[in-house]
Write a protein that holds these residues in place. Structure first.
Motif, PDB file in Angstrom:
ATOM      1  N   VAL A   9     -12.923  -6.491 -12.178  1.00 22.66           N
ATOM      2  CA  VAL A   9     -12.144  -6.829 -13.374  1.00 22.66           C
ATOM      3  C   VAL A   9     -11.118  -5.736 -13.664  1.00 22.66           C
ATOM      4  O   VAL A   9      -9.994  -6.015 -14.088  1.00 22.66           O
ATOM      5  CB  VAL A   9     -13.079  -7.044 -14.585  1.00 22.66           C
ATOM      6  N   ALA A  10     -11.495  -4.467 -13.396  1.00 25.57           N
ATOM      7  CA  ALA A  10     -10.576  -3.355 -13.657  1.00 25.57           C
ATOM      8  C   ALA A  10      -9.388  -3.401 -12.694  1.00 25.57           C
ATOM      9  O   ALA A  10      -8.229  -3.322 -13.122  1.00 25.57           O
ATOM     10  CB  ALA A  10     -11.317  -2.025 -13.523  1.00 25.57           C
ATOM     11  N   GLY A  11      -9.665  -3.534 -11.392  1.00 19.00           N
ATOM     12  CA  GLY A  11      -8.585  -3.538 -10.409  1.00 19.00           C
ATOM     13  C   GLY A  11      -7.664  -4.729 -10.551  1.00 19.00           C
ATOM     14  O   GLY A  11      -6.431  -4.596 -10.530  1.00 19.00           O
ATOM     15  N   VAL A  31     -16.863  -4.680 -11.758  1.00 19.47           N
ATOM     16  CA  VAL A  31     -15.956  -3.668 -11.203  1.00 19.47           C
ATOM     17  C   VAL A  31     -14.580  -4.239 -10.847  1.00 19.47           C
ATOM     18  O   VAL A  31     -13.549  -3.647 -11.191  1.00 19.47           O
ATOM     19  CB  VAL A  31     -16.610  -2.986  -9.983  1.00 19.47           C
ATOM     20  N   TRP A  34      -6.849   2.226  -4.952  1.00 20.74           N
ATOM     21  CA  TRP A  34      -8.091   2.006  -5.677  1.00 20.74           C
ATOM     22  C   TRP A  34      -8.285   0.551  -6.080  1.00 20.74           C
ATOM     23  O   TRP A  34      -9.422   0.117  -6.319  1.00 20.74           O
ATOM     24  CB  TRP A  34      -8.145   2.897  -6.921  1.00 20.74           C
ATOM     25  N   VAL A  35      -7.200  -0.221  -6.122  1.00 22.44           N
ATOM     26  CA  VAL A  35      -7.330  -1.632  -6.511  1.00 22.44           C
ATOM     27  C   VAL A  35      -8.093  -2.422  -5.450  1.00 22.44           C
ATOM     28  O   VAL A  35      -9.113  -3.063  -5.759  1.00 22.44           O
ATOM     29  CB  VAL A  35      -5.951  -2.246  -6.814  1.00 22.44           C
ATOM     30  N   THR A  74     -11.820  -1.227  -5.424  1.00 28.02           N
ATOM     31  CA  THR A  74     -12.729  -1.727  -6.458  1.00 28.02           C
ATOM     32  C   THR A  74     -13.140  -3.173  -6.195  1.00 28.02           C
ATOM     33  O   THR A  74     -14.298  -3.542  -6.400  1.00 28.02           O
ATOM     34  CB  THR A  74     -12.087  -1.641  -7.856  1.00 28.02           C
ATOM     35  N   GLY A  95      -7.394  -6.664 -13.226  1.00 27.13           N
ATOM     36  CA  GLY A  95      -6.750  -6.623 -14.542  1.00 27.13           C
ATOM     37  C   GLY A  95      -5.530  -5.722 -14.545  1.00 27.13           C
ATOM     38  O   GLY A  95      -4.490  -6.065 -15.125  1.00 27.13           O
ATOM     39  N   TRP A  96      -5.640  -4.561 -13.886  1.00 21.25           N
ATOM     40  CA  TRP A  96      -4.503  -3.650 -13.791  1.00 21.25           C
ATOM     41  C   TRP A  96      -3.351  -4.304 -13.019  1.00 21.25           C
ATOM     42  O   TRP A  96      -2.192  -4.174 -13.408  1.00 21.25           O
ATOM     43  CB  TRP A  96      -4.931  -2.363 -13.110  1.00 21.25           C
TER      44      TRP A  96
END
Length: 232
Positions: A194-196, A192, A165-166, A169, A198-199
């Protein structure tokens, strides 16, 4: 930390992988061209403070992303190495080229404050249409970052460091935005990734130094390992 190459590189990579996309997301929000007249000579001229702020945010976002890409390449030392090297090179070159193009922003702002919109746009188009500018700064370099980063994260996924999913995104956010004009929708697309990312950055920060060093070659790890005590 500055004396420990493992800790410094791990922490720096983790922080930059988080910060760089955040700065880009902030830049598109404060950019007058996102919400106002799509002729930047007009929107920049009407909001010079925000125009300069977005230029600074984009500049540092793209410069830091180029450095962060080196940390992502490190994660592909054992698997997907070729893809990591190719995509990493694309990412570094692409984001550095994008940063260089930002010098046109203050020129556009200056022209917009002194000339009618049509004349300002004509002058800027003539400047940016010079062959040296087009092929030295724009084509194909300006697209390599947005294309190389998703591929680099595919390599990081293939290496087993993150889930599928990284890269999904990041691809959806950056590549998907190409299908729409630069505007309010861009803020959603660029939020969008930023989530991948950032994780991914958090996972790097949560690694201990041994986990980061494990990506080096075994011989290199042996060379940096402490020598056994005498008589052991």
């Amino acid at each position: 930390m500055l004396n420990d190459h493992v800790t410094f590189r791990r922490v720096s990579a983790g922080i930059l992988i988080i910060v760089a996309p955040l700065l880009q997301a902030a830049a598109v929000v404060v950019d007058p061209g996102t919400w106002g007249d799509d002729r930047e000579a007009v929107s920049f001229g009407a909001n010079p403070a925000l125009a300069q702020t977005q230029s600074v945010l984009y500049h540092w976002s793209w410069m830091l992303m180029a450095v962060a890409a080196l940390g992502l390449v490190h994660l592909t030392r054992h698997r997907a190495t070729r893809l990591g090297h190719v995509a990493g090179t694309m990412t570094v070159v692409g984001y550095m080229a994008l940063s260089g193009l930002l010098l046109s922003d203050p020129v556009e702002w200056w022209l917009g404050r002194r000339y009618p919109p049509e004349q300002a746009q004509r002058i800027l188009d003539e400047m940016l249409g010079l062959p040296g500018v087009v092929y030295g700064f724009q084509l194909p370099w300006m697209f390599l970052g947005f294309l190389g980063l998703p591929l680099l994260l595919v390599a990081v996924w293939r290496a087993g460091f993150v889930g599928w999913w990284v890269p999904a995104t990041v691809t959806l956010g950056y590549v998907g935005s190409f299908g729409f004009g630069y505007g309010p929708l861009t803020t959603l697309f660029w939020a969008v990734p930023v989530a991948g990312l950032g994780w991914t950055g958090l996972k790097v920060l949560r690694l201990d130094d041994a986990g980061w060093a494990a990506f080096y070659r075994p011989a290199a790890r042996a060379e940096t390992a402490p020598a056994p005590a005498a008589g052991a």
